[in-house]
Design a protein around this motif. Structure first.
Motif, PDB file in Angstrom:
ATOM      1  N   UNK A  89     -12.003 -10.321   2.664  1.00  0.00           N
ATOM      2  CA  UNK A  89     -12.068  -9.132   1.827  1.00  0.00           C
ATOM      3  C   UNK A  89     -10.696  -8.464   1.754  1.00  0.00           C
ATOM      4  N   UNK A  90     -10.253  -8.169   0.540  1.00  0.00           N
ATOM      5  CA  UNK A  90      -8.979  -7.485   0.343  1.00  0.00           C
ATOM      6  C   UNK A  90      -9.145  -6.030   0.757  1.00  0.00           C
ATOM      7  N   UNK A  91      -8.334  -5.562   1.660  1.00  0.00           N
ATOM      8  CA  UNK A  91      -8.458  -4.208   2.189  1.00  0.00           C
ATOM      9  C   UNK A  91      -7.147  -3.466   1.985  1.00  0.00           C
ATOM     10  N   UNK A  92      -7.080  -2.563   0.995  1.00  0.00           N
ATOM     11  CA  UNK A  92      -5.822  -1.852   0.722  1.00  0.00           C
ATOM     12  C   UNK A  92      -5.289  -1.082   1.922  1.00  0.00           C
ATOM     13  N   UNK A  93      -6.178  -0.608   2.792  1.00  0.00           N
ATOM     14  CA  UNK A  93      -5.728   0.193   3.922  1.00  0.00           C
ATOM     15  C   UNK A  93      -4.892  -0.613   4.911  1.00  0.00           C
ATOM     16  N   UNK A  94      -4.948  -1.958   4.800  1.00  0.00           N
ATOM     17  CA  UNK A  94      -4.167  -2.814   5.695  1.00  0.00           C
ATOM     18  C   UNK A  94      -2.789  -3.168   5.135  1.00  0.00           C
ATOM     19  N   UNK A  95      -2.507  -2.718   3.911  1.00  0.00           N
ATOM     20  CA  UNK A  95      -1.241  -3.074   3.268  1.00  0.00           C
ATOM     21  C   UNK A  95      -0.117  -2.204   3.822  1.00  0.00           C
ATOM     22  N   UNK A  96       0.976  -2.845   4.206  1.00  0.00           N
ATOM     23  CA  UNK A  96       2.183  -2.135   4.641  1.00  0.00           C
ATOM     24  C   UNK A  96       3.376  -2.788   3.947  1.00  0.00           C
ATOM     25  N   UNK A  97       3.864  -2.145   2.911  1.00  0.00           N
ATOM     26  CA  UNK A  97       4.952  -2.734   2.138  1.00  0.00           C
ATOM     27  C   UNK A  97       5.684  -1.645   1.364  1.00  0.00           C
ATOM     28  N   UNK A 119      -3.185   5.819  -4.676  1.00  0.00           N
ATOM     29  CA  UNK A 119      -2.643   4.863  -3.713  1.00  0.00           C
ATOM     30  C   UNK A 119      -2.576   5.487  -2.323  1.00  0.00           C
ATOM     31  N   UNK A 120      -2.134   6.739  -2.255  1.00  0.00           N
ATOM     32  CA  UNK A 120      -1.997   7.403  -0.956  1.00  0.00           C
ATOM     33  C   UNK A 120      -3.339   7.521  -0.252  1.00  0.00           C
ATOM     34  N   UNK A 121      -4.403   7.712  -1.019  1.00  0.00           N
ATOM     35  CA  UNK A 121      -5.721   7.867  -0.414  1.00  0.00           C
ATOM     36  C   UNK A 121      -6.300   6.540   0.064  1.00  0.00           C
ATOM     37  N   UNK A 122      -5.922   5.444  -0.606  1.00  0.00           N
ATOM     38  CA  UNK A 122      -6.515   4.140  -0.281  1.00  0.00           C
ATOM     39  C   UNK A 122      -5.571   3.216   0.481  1.00  0.00           C
ATOM     40  N   UNK A 123      -4.284   3.375   0.272  1.00  0.00           N
ATOM     41  CA  UNK A 123      -3.313   2.477   0.913  1.00  0.00           C
ATOM     42  C   UNK A 123      -2.090   3.276   1.345  1.00  0.00           C
ATOM     43  N   UNK A 124      -2.229   4.112   2.374  1.00  0.00           N
ATOM     44  CA  UNK A 124      -1.105   4.960   2.791  1.00  0.00           C
ATOM     45  C   UNK A 124       0.085   4.182   3.323  1.00  0.00           C
ATOM     46  N   UNK A 125      -0.098   2.878   3.594  1.00  0.00           N
ATOM     47  CA  UNK A 125       1.003   2.065   4.092  1.00  0.00           C
ATOM     48  C   UNK A 125       1.933   1.559   3.002  1.00  0.00           C
ATOM     49  N   UNK A 126       1.625   1.848   1.738  1.00  0.00           N
ATOM     50  CA  UNK A 126       2.517   1.468   0.638  1.00  0.00           C
ATOM     51  C   UNK A 126       3.540   2.580   0.424  1.00  0.00           C
ATOM     52  N   UNK A 281       2.545 -12.393 -10.701  1.00  0.00           N
ATOM     53  CA  UNK A 281       1.300 -12.348 -11.454  1.00  0.00           C
ATOM     54  C   UNK A 281       0.061 -12.472 -10.566  1.00  0.00           C
ATOM     55  N   UNK A 282       0.101 -13.364  -9.585  1.00  0.00           N
ATOM     56  CA  UNK A 282      -1.080 -13.619  -8.760  1.00  0.00           C
ATOM     57  C   UNK A 282      -0.961 -13.040  -7.354  1.00  0.00           C
ATOM     58  N   UNK A 283       0.064 -12.248  -7.132  1.00  0.00           N
ATOM     59  CA  UNK A 283       0.218 -11.598  -5.836  1.00  0.00           C
ATOM     60  C   UNK A 283      -0.875 -10.529  -5.694  1.00  0.00           C
ATOM     61  N   UNK A 284      -1.731 -10.605  -4.669  1.00  0.00           N
ATOM     62  CA  UNK A 284      -2.880  -9.687  -4.592  1.00  0.00           C
ATOM     63  C   UNK A 284      -2.487  -8.221  -4.482  1.00  0.00           C
ATOM     64  N   UNK A 285      -1.407  -7.909  -3.756  1.00  0.00           N
ATOM     65  CA  UNK A 285      -0.976  -6.517  -3.644  1.00  0.00           C
ATOM     66  C   UNK A 285      -0.471  -6.022  -4.992  1.00  0.00           C
ATOM     67  N   UNK A 286       0.341  -6.836  -5.637  1.00  0.00           N
ATOM     68  CA  UNK A 286       0.883  -6.476  -6.950  1.00  0.00           C
ATOM     69  C   UNK A 286      -0.258  -6.299  -7.952  1.00  0.00           C
ATOM     70  N   UNK A 287      -1.212  -7.192  -7.936  1.00  0.00           N
ATOM     71  CA  UNK A 287      -2.362  -7.104  -8.836  1.00  0.00           C
ATOM     72  C   UNK A 287      -3.126  -5.798  -8.614  1.00  0.00           C
ATOM     73  N   UNK A 288      -3.349  -5.473  -7.344  1.00  0.00           N
ATOM     74  CA  UNK A 288      -4.122  -4.274  -7.039  1.00  0.00           C
ATOM     75  C   UNK A 288      -3.390  -3.013  -7.503  1.00  0.00           C
ATOM     76  N   UNK A 289      -2.076  -2.958  -7.301  1.00  0.00           N
ATOM     77  CA  UNK A 289      -1.310  -1.794  -7.749  1.00  0.00           C
ATOM     78  C   UNK A 289      -1.330  -1.699  -9.271  1.00  0.00           C
ATOM     79  N   UNK A 290      -1.184  -2.832  -9.962  1.00  0.00           N
ATOM     80  CA  UNK A 290      -1.233  -2.816 -11.433  1.00  0.00           C
ATOM     81  C   UNK A 290      -2.587  -2.324 -11.926  1.00  0.00           C
ATOM     82  N   UNK A 292      -4.752  -0.456 -10.315  1.00  0.00           N
ATOM     83  CA  UNK A 292      -4.901   0.959  -9.978  1.00  0.00           C
ATOM     84  C   UNK A 292      -4.099   1.830 -10.955  1.00  0.00           C
ATOM     85  N   UNK A 293      -2.909   1.369 -11.322  1.00  0.00           N
ATOM     86  CA  UNK A 293      -2.084   2.085 -12.288  1.00  0.00           C
ATOM     87  C   UNK A 293      -2.806   2.202 -13.620  1.00  0.00           C
ATOM     88  N   UNK A 294      -3.364   1.095 -14.103  1.00  0.00           N
ATOM     89  CA  UNK A 294      -4.065   1.104 -15.389  1.00  0.00           C
ATOM     90  C   UNK A 294      -5.266   2.036 -15.355  1.00  0.00           C
TER      91      UNK A 294
END
Length: 298
Positions: A89-97, A119-126, A281-290, A292-294
């Motif tokens: 399962x993709x978990x945004x809270x585990x992203x640190x980048x 993003x801050x609420x779901x992935x504060x490590x970005x 294009x297929x990077x899961x973090x990049x996809x999720x940010x795109x 979320x932006x949309x």
């Protein structure tokens, strides 16, 4: 020749830090190691890749062509390696980048706060690194020096991936006592000096294109700026006319009692797009940010 069987993959994290910081000491701090250890690591990297990788200058480290080539792929490779150890399962809270965005000032202030909140609420490590667009922005995207461009995309290469986000109406902004207001129209518009966005050449500027197409006479440029957001701050009390997105014009009306008028000829809306390199294009973090932006702009 080295391959994955005899290369310490931890070296790649250090190389990523060196590419980001362009300074041995700063890279050492980001990796939580001593400067001497980072210098030793750089020596190992040079042996591993059979290339100097960096040249010392008065401003720090300048990457070689080989280092820039590696940089194009390195971030996505390291993210993919990290995901080998993630749960299914993709978990945004585990992203640190760190995620690098280049955009225009008015976009960052009018359209991106909702993204940052989400993003801050779901992935504060970005950690977002927001930089303003320049003439080299698309080259930097090509070379892996930025992750995403949010812009109209007028000069984007066709091979870049794009997603439309929102459209902005372009309007005229001028002082509330501007003499052009008495007889607003095309002829009047071209009798007074304009503020022109310096990042656009005449081929990309819709006002310059119209003047040339309709033989409206020479366009009078009274000022150029790199910033749309700056323009409302300098119009009051002048005869300058600015051509800005509606979100920028609204700020001018609110803060400086300026006047908005429609452009007296047909001008297409300003599209705002997300633009990225195909390697992401297929990077899961990049996809999720795109995504979320949309979603944040709809």
């Amino acid at each position: 020749m080295h391959n994955i069987n005899n290369v310490d993959l931890n070296l790649l994290k250090s190389l990523q830090a060196l590419l980001a910081e362009r300074h041995v000491g700063k890279a050492a701090v980001s990796m939580n190691i001593s400067q001497s250890a980072m210098s030793h690591t750089l020596a190992r990297l040079r042996i591993t890749f059979d290339d100097p990788l960096f040249v010392r200058t008065s401003k720090g480290l300048e990457p070689t062509a080989r280092a820039l080539e590696i940089s194009e792929k390195l971030s996505s490779v390291l993210i993919d390696i990290n995901h080998l150890f993630d749960s299914d399962a993709f978990n945004p809270s585990n992203i640190h980048t760190r995620f690098r965005i280049q955009t225009h000032d008015f976009i960052s202030s009018a359209h991106l706060p909702a993204l940052f909140t989400e993003i801050q609420s779901k992935a504060p490590g970005i950690i977002f690194d927001i930089q303003m667009m320049t003439e080299s922005s698309y080259s930097q995207l090509d070379h892996g020096e930025t992750d995403l461009i949010i812009s109209a995309g007028l000069q984007a290469k066709s091979r870049f991936m794009q997603r439309g986000l929102v459209k902005e109406e372009l309007v005229c902004l001028l002082d509330e006592n501007h003499p052009a207001l008495e007889h607003w129209g095309i002829d009047t518009l071209y009798q007074y000096p304009h503020i022109k966005l310096s990042i656009l050449d005449d081929r990309d500027d819709p006002i310059s294109r119209y003047a040339k197409k309709q033989n409206a006479g020479p366009r009078i440029i009274g000022m150029t700026t790199q910033s749309l957001q700056l323009q409302p701050h300098i119009i009051a009390g002048t005869k300058l006319i600015a051509f800005v997105p509606k979100s920028v014009a609204d700020i001018g009306v609110k803060l400086f009692d300026l006047t908005i008028k429609p452009i007296p000829f047909e001008v297409p809306s300003l599209p705002i797009k997300a633009i990225w390199h195909e390697r992401s294009q297929h990077n899961p973090v990049h996809q999720w940010i795109r995504n979320t932006l949309s979603e944040s702009l709809n």
